[in-house]
Design an enzyme around this catalytic site. Sequence first.
Site, PDB file in Angstrom:
ATOM      1  N   ASP A  28      -0.284  -7.619   1.510  1.00  0.00           N
ATOM      2  CA  ASP A  28       0.222  -6.242   1.549  1.00  0.00           C
ATOM      3  C   ASP A  28       1.733  -6.255   1.765  1.00  0.00           C
ATOM      4  OD1 ASP A  28       0.440  -3.512   1.677  1.00  0.00           O
ATOM      5  OD2 ASP A  28      -0.487  -3.313   3.662  1.00  0.00           O
TER       6      ASP A  28
ATOM      7  N   SER B 212       3.996   2.486   8.156  1.00  0.00           N
ATOM      8  CA  SER B 212       3.634   1.444   7.196  1.00  0.00           C
ATOM      9  C   SER B 212       4.871   0.910   6.489  1.00  0.00           C
ATOM     10  CB  SER B 212       2.674   2.005   6.142  1.00  0.00           C
ATOM     11  OG  SER B 212       1.415   2.272   6.675  1.00  0.00           O
TER      12      SER B 212
ATOM     13  N   HIS C 173       0.824  -1.213   0.000  1.00  0.00           N
ATOM     14  CA  HIS C 173       0.000   0.000   0.000  1.00  0.00           C
ATOM     15  C   HIS C 173       0.858   1.264   0.000  1.00  0.00           C
ATOM     16  CE1 HIS C 173       0.291  -0.043   4.555  1.00  0.00           C
ATOM     17  NE2 HIS C 173       0.394   1.262   4.333  1.00  0.00           N
TER      18      HIS C 173
END
Length: 249
Positions: A104, A199, A61
């Site tokens: 992911d 992230s 992402h």
Amino acid sequence: MALSSALLLLLVLHGADGSHIVRGRDSAPHSRPYMASLQVRGRLVCGGALIREDFVLTAAHCQIPVPFTVIVGADTLSGNESTKQEFRSIRSIPHPRYDGDRNDIMLLQLNGSAQLTEAVQLIPLRRQRLRPSSACLTAGWGDVGDNRTIATRLQEVNVTTLSQKACLRRWKLRKFTIDRTMVCGVGAENFQGFCSGDSGGPLVCAGAAAGVVSFSGRRCGDARTPDVYTRVSPFIEWIAEMLNSSRAD
């Protein structure tokens, strides 16, 4: 292709539904030598981990339509440290089955090879069977909990893994599914975990990369919506295949 300020802001804030270290602690300088900072125009977007001199492991992402500036060997993002090495990403390889939640995980190829030093090291990848209550750690330079303040120094926090059943029970009212490619974790205290900007950073268990920071709930570190990481073990063969194919290019 230009990256708009709005898109950049969206990526930076993804982790609040997703990723900074909240109520963590300063890492000892250069004690996490595998950490990578992924930046655009000098702004932190995501984290990552150096798995080969020319490859960083991060989250799918985090993919954007322009190259990242990739910094390794850093303790602070603003300081002029002699240990820092700077690269540019030349290839993004998200997992082909990434669907916005599952799978992911992504590889970034760099435009050069990092020189391994005391401050820059690779993190091992190996198959791990993560049991509930495994003691792990995650780190990053992301938001410290107010969605406005980026950490001045690398932060880290201890993480305890949850069983899939326990994680699903906490997430169930939010109509979410945790599958075998994910692992959940919580801090020792409530509102302690990752947040915006973390992230793609690694979940480190037994000295190896066991997970990749993926997403969480609306409030960073809230144990009612445990932090979710992409497990590395199911993707070991895919990672090896991508790394090997890059040598043949």
